[in-house]
Design a protein around this motif. Structure first.
Motif, short mmCIF file in Angstrom:
data_model
loop_
_atom_site.label_atom_id
_atom_site.label_comp_id
_atom_site.label_asym_id
_atom_site.label_seq_id
_atom_site.Cartn_x
_atom_site.Cartn_y
_atom_site.Cartn_z
N GLN A 1 0.73 -1.08 -0.01
CA GLN A 1 0.05 -0.12 0.07
C GLN A 1 0.87 1.34 -0.18
O GLN A 1 1.97 1.29 0.58
CB GLN A 1 -0.91 -0.03 1.34
CG GLN A 1 -1.82 -1.12 1.21
CD GLN A 1 -2.57 -1.08 2.49
OE1 GLN A 1 -2.46 -0.42 3.47
NE2 GLN A 1 -3.66 -2.11 2.34
N LYS B 1 -0.11 4.74 0.58
CA LYS B 1 -0.23 5.57 1.82
C LYS B 1 0.35 6.83 1.80
O LYS B 1 0.68 7.32 2.70
CB LYS B 1 0.18 4.63 2.97
CG LYS B 1 -0.69 3.38 3.35
CD LYS B 1 -0.33 2.82 4.56
CE LYS B 1 -1.01 1.37 5.04
NZ LYS B 1 -0.73 0.89 6.60
N THR B 2 0.14 7.37 0.61
CA THR B 2 0.41 9.04 0.45
C THR B 2 -0.77 9.53 -0.14
O THR B 2 -1.44 8.82 -1.10
CB THR B 2 1.63 8.93 0.04
OG1 THR B 2 1.58 8.54 -1.52
CG2 THR B 2 3.19 8.60 0.58
N GLN B 3 -1.07 10.86 -0.16
CA GLN B 3 -2.05 11.50 -0.87
C GLN B 3 -1.36 12.41 -1.88
O GLN B 3 -0.20 12.42 -1.85
CB GLN B 3 -2.61 12.59 0.33
CG GLN B 3 -3.36 12.05 1.50
CD GLN B 3 -4.77 11.27 0.73
OE1 GLN B 3 -4.99 11.20 -0.47
NE2 GLN B 3 -5.82 11.03 1.92
N THR C 1 2.25 16.56 10.14
CA THR C 1 0.95 16.63 9.24
C THR C 1 0.55 17.96 8.78
O THR C 1 -0.47 18.06 8.03
CB THR C 1 -0.22 16.29 10.20
OG1 THR C 1 -0.52 17.16 11.14
CG2 THR C 1 -0.11 14.80 10.82
#
Length: 324
Positions: free
Chosen positions: A35, A37-39, A118
């Motif tokens: 996966q 798992k980054t935008q 974040t």
């Protein structure tokens, strides 16, 4: 002769053949992959008349709703549940770039390195959107909280070397005052320290300019004092070809609780009563005039309209579009 029937028949044959190949393939033959798992980069573009508006995500930050909001505590959980949310709430931090074809103007610059991993993504998202920090002509700060001005610096380095920073005089006088910092509660002293650290290099270079209530710090960028959250908290309005957008700053935190309960304030408000009054005025004007609103803490990209509903007000995000 090719007919619609023959085309459909041929297409159906290809689909059946592909299905058969998939069915007969050995189980597990498809390659596995981890996966990611980054935008994707956090920017969204739309036009406002002849102006190009680019929403830039600085990231998100999580707050316990019961600690963030003040008032109507017994209703907050129900309001969040109604919106399929729960505490702690993940809140967007947004900045906005306006390309007028003559100038590049940023409204707020995010947190920079003052918060955790974040956040602090305005500059990489600005670059992903096709611009460089060196190209920015002007930065208008809605107010001097760290999540709106922290991105001005990276450590001791100025991030926007060619930009003039504009801030309402009330906020400049308040947050850059050593006496105010000394008199502030211990928990709030970091807000003063961050403002000084971010603004001082621009002030020393002669690139920090304060503006009066209702002024146009940059031609065509009209401000309205919406004090309460901070003494000089200001909305910024731009218009092109009869289309209008107002950049709200921190009129709201999120797009659920305070639209249904405008009197609910937050712990970061300097004057909670004035902040609630400013929100009422901003909501009413947005409904009456029907213009687009861009919010610093509404869910990214933070652009939409305000309407009335049976529970007071409602936030209506813009429809996603790939067209400009």
């Amino acid at each position: 002769m090719t007919t619609r029937r023959s085309v459909l028949k041929g297409t159906l044959s290809l689909m059946l053949a592909a299905t058969a190949m998939t069915t007969l393939a050995p189980f597990g033959a498809a390659a596995k992959a981890p996966q990611v798992k980054t935008q994707a980069p956090g920017f969204y573009r739309r036009m406002l008349g002849d102006f190009e508006i680019t929403a830039l995500s600085d990231g998100t930050v999580t707050f316990p709703a019961e600690a963030l909001y003040v008032g109507a505590q017994d209703q907050i959980a129900a309001l969040l549940t109604k919106a399929f949310l729960a505490s702690p709430v993940e809140m967007s931090v947004n900045a906005f770039l306006i390309n007028t074809n003559e100038r590049l103007v940023l409204i707020d610059v995010g947190t920079g390195g003052f918060f955790g991993p974040t956040l602090g993504k305005v500059v990489p998202n600005l670059i992903a959107a096709g611009y460089q920090p060196e190209q920015i002509d002007d930065i208008i700060l809605t107010h001097a909280h760290v999540d709106h001005l922290g991105g001005l610096v990276a450590g001791e380095k100025v991030v926007f070397p060619n930009a003039t920073v504009h801030l309402n005089k009330r906020d400049a006088d308040f947050w850059l005052s050593p006496a105010n910092r000394d008199a502030a509660p211990e928990a709030k002293k970091d807000f003063f320290a961050a403002a000084v650290k971010a603004l001082a290099p621009y002030r020393e270079a002669g690139k920090l300019k304060d503006f009066a209530d209702g002024a146009e710090p940059v031609p065509g960028f009209k401000t309205t004092l919406r004090a309460g959250h901070t003494p000089g908290h200001s909305a910024v309005a731009v218009e092109s070809k009869g289309q209008k957008m107002v950049f709200w700053g921190d009129i709201t935190h999120g797009d659920v609780v305070q639209f249904d309960e405008p009197d609910v304030t937050i712990g970061f408000d300097e004057d909670a009563g004035a902040a609630a009054n400013a929100r009422d005025a901003a909501f009413a004007e947005a409904v009456q005039q029907g213009y687009l609103v861009a919010g610093a803490h509404t869910r990214f990209p933070g652009i939409g309209h305000v309407r009335t509903d049976s529970d007071n007000f409602d936030w209506v995000p813009v429809n996603y579009s790939t067209a400009l």
